[in-house]
Design a protein around this motif. Sequence first.
Motif, PDB file in Angstrom:
ATOM      1  N   LEU A 119      11.669  -2.815  15.099  1.00 27.23           N
ATOM      2  CA  LEU A 119      13.001  -2.429  14.764  1.00 27.23           C
ATOM      3  C   LEU A 119      14.115  -3.389  15.186  1.00 27.23           C
ATOM      4  CD1 LEU A 119      14.184   1.204  14.838  1.00 27.23           C
ATOM      5  CD2 LEU A 119      15.682  -0.507  15.876  1.00 27.23           C
ATOM      6  N   HIS A 124      13.277  -2.140   9.657  1.00 24.62           N
ATOM      7  CA  HIS A 124      12.013  -1.347  10.557  1.00 24.62           C
ATOM      8  C   HIS A 124      10.892  -1.456   9.650  1.00 24.62           C
ATOM      9  CE1 HIS A 124      10.349   1.030  13.430  1.00 24.62           C
ATOM     10  NE2 HIS A 124      10.841   2.024  13.503  1.00 24.62           N
ATOM     11  N   ASN A 157      18.639   0.336   8.973  1.00 20.51           N
ATOM     12  CA  ASN A 157      17.368  -0.467   9.113  1.00 20.51           C
ATOM     13  C   ASN A 157      16.087   0.072   8.219  1.00 20.51           C
ATOM     14  OD1 ASN A 157      17.515   1.842  10.741  1.00 20.51           O
ATOM     15  ND2 ASN A 157      17.226   0.560  12.752  1.00 20.51           N
ATOM     16  N   ASP A 216      16.828   9.943   7.574  1.00 21.22           N
ATOM     17  CA  ASP A 216      16.900   9.251   8.758  1.00 21.22           C
ATOM     18  C   ASP A 216      18.183   9.672   9.449  1.00 21.22           C
ATOM     19  OD1 ASP A 216      16.288   7.881  11.149  1.00 21.22           O
ATOM     20  OD2 ASP A 216      16.663   5.910  10.199  1.00 21.22           O
ATOM     21  N   THR A 217      18.273   9.327  10.980  1.00 21.06           N
ATOM     22  CA  THR A 217      19.569   9.762  11.501  1.00 21.06           C
ATOM     23  C   THR A 217      20.652   9.130  10.897  1.00 21.06           C
ATOM     24  OG1 THR A 217      20.486   9.642  13.793  1.00 21.06           O
ATOM     25  CG2 THR A 217      19.360   7.527  13.077  1.00 21.06           C
ATOM     26  N   SER A 220      22.327   5.484  14.253  1.00 18.99           N
ATOM     27  CA  SER A 220      21.218   4.688  14.634  1.00 18.99           C
ATOM     28  C   SER A 220      21.458   4.087  16.069  1.00 18.99           C
ATOM     29  CB  SER A 220      21.033   3.545  13.687  1.00 18.99           C
ATOM     30  OG  SER A 220      20.263   3.788  12.509  1.00 18.99           O
ATOM     31  N   MET A 221      20.483   3.962  16.890  1.00 18.55           N
ATOM     32  CA  MET A 221      20.375   3.047  18.052  1.00 18.55           C
ATOM     33  C   MET A 221      21.485   2.035  18.188  1.00 18.55           C
ATOM     34  SD  MET A 221      16.546   3.472  19.529  1.00 18.55           S
ATOM     35  CE  MET A 221      15.595   3.297  18.083  1.00 18.55           C
ATOM     36  N   CYS A 256      11.388   9.379   9.618  1.00 19.21           N
ATOM     37  CA  CYS A 256      10.684   8.343  10.503  1.00 19.21           C
ATOM     38  C   CYS A 256      10.644   8.869  12.077  1.00 19.21           C
ATOM     39  CB  CYS A 256      11.416   6.917  10.463  1.00 19.21           C
ATOM     40  SG  CYS A 256      13.145   7.158  10.855  1.00 19.21           S
ATOM     41  N   LEU A 257      11.764   9.858  12.086  1.00 17.97           N
ATOM     42  CA  LEU A 257      11.716  10.434  13.720  1.00 17.97           C
ATOM     43  C   LEU A 257      12.172   9.177  14.561  1.00 17.97           C
ATOM     44  CD1 LEU A 257       8.426  12.785  13.761  1.00 17.97           C
ATOM     45  CD2 LEU A 257      10.830  13.272  12.979  1.00 17.97           C
ATOM     46  N   PRO A 258      13.036   9.812  15.427  1.00 15.12           N
ATOM     47  CA  PRO A 258      13.472  11.071  16.016  1.00 15.12           C
ATOM     48  C   PRO A 258      14.294  11.807  15.085  1.00 15.12           C
ATOM     49  CG  PRO A 258      14.395   9.296  17.298  1.00 15.12           C
ATOM     50  CD  PRO A 258      13.516   8.679  16.384  1.00 15.12           C
TER      51      PRO A 258
HETATM   52  N1  NVA Z   1      17.621   4.236  12.161  1.00 10.68           N
HETATM   53  C1  NVA Z   1      16.767   4.845  13.211  1.00 10.68           C
HETATM   54  C2  NVA Z   1      15.419   4.712  13.321  1.00 10.68           C
HETATM   55  C3  NVA Z   1      14.794   5.079  14.497  1.00 10.68           C
HETATM   56  C4  NVA Z   1      13.387   4.892  14.632  1.00 10.68           C
HETATM   57  C5  NVA Z   1      17.933   3.839  14.667  1.00 10.68           C
HETATM   58  O1  NVA Z   1      17.818   2.615  14.352  1.00 10.68           O
HETATM   59  O2  NVA Z   1      17.789   4.593  15.450  1.00 10.68           O
END
Ligand code: NVA
Length: 298
Positions: A119, A124, A157, A216-217, A220-221, A256-258
């Motif tokens: 990732l 990802h 991603n 997905d969220t 993202s991180m 994909c979680l979380p």
């Molecule tokens: N788009 C999310 C995916 C987490 C698996 C992130 O990058 O945080």
Amino acid sequence: MNLIGIDELDKSKISEIFSFSDKFRRGSLHESMLGKKLALFFEKPSTRTRVSFESAMLDMSGSAIYLDSHNLQLSRGETYEDTARTLSSYVDIIAARMYRHEDLKTLAGNSSAPVINALTDMEHPCQALSDFYTIRRHTDSEPASVKLAFIGDTDSNMAHSLALAGAMLGYNICLVGPKQAKPSSHYLNVESFSGSIQFQTDIRKGLKDADFVYTDTYVSMGQESEAESRKKLFAPYQLNARVMSFAKKDAMAMHCLPAHRGEEVTKEVINGENSLIWEQVKNKKIVGGGILAYLASR
Ligand code: NVA
Ligand code: CP
């Protein structure tokens, strides 16, 4: 060979990864990593990617070393170049989760061992591959007659890797999100692939005839400082029961979680009968094992 982005692959390489994954699932790769070591180099948190790779490696008689970047000399200014040269002289494969895709390329460019993208901000790929493995096991239909709609942060991603992998495999992909999150042409103009990628702001149109609906969220991180504005921007694109009703009747929800229940997805959808999420979780380890065995075989 590395696995940095989906565009390094092609249909036949993905099919080889899937056949290694099938072998791993059946338990026939039991000793294939004997004496081999995997470094798990992570700059960001992870539950699934880290543990599934580590567990798959152990199942194949190999070993895994988890490296939190904060505890490496990198945190005191050592370069990615020197880190890659050093790590790759000790281990056989490196899986790296990094903030910047460019840094991953630097790491791979200086590593004598294969590097896997676990990732980055741009892609990802391992998750996308395992999700299409899940889809392939769920439906007998040919990819050309299957539509996957990704709703929410369409410039993330996850959206990038799903779009590229899906179109490469021949699926019809529709990215459904606000116009501010329209991905660059790299993720939309894929004439050489047998499938298609569209971008759509209208939820009803985007989900029409979809067999799979993925989200997905919104944050993202690495995007935590933009959390409030991102939640506002993507809120109309929440995956809930009403939105699922725009897709085919038997459409399956994916993530994909979380997950952040009540934000990008409701708990009814995630826990509902039409959720594929726990199959995705299981297959993440299967395909993780397949990717490791495939890279080690080359
Ligand atoms: N788009 C999310 C995916 C987490 C698996 C992130 O990058 O945080
Ligand atoms: N889906 C996924 O990559 O999860 P982790 O962040 O827990 O690895």
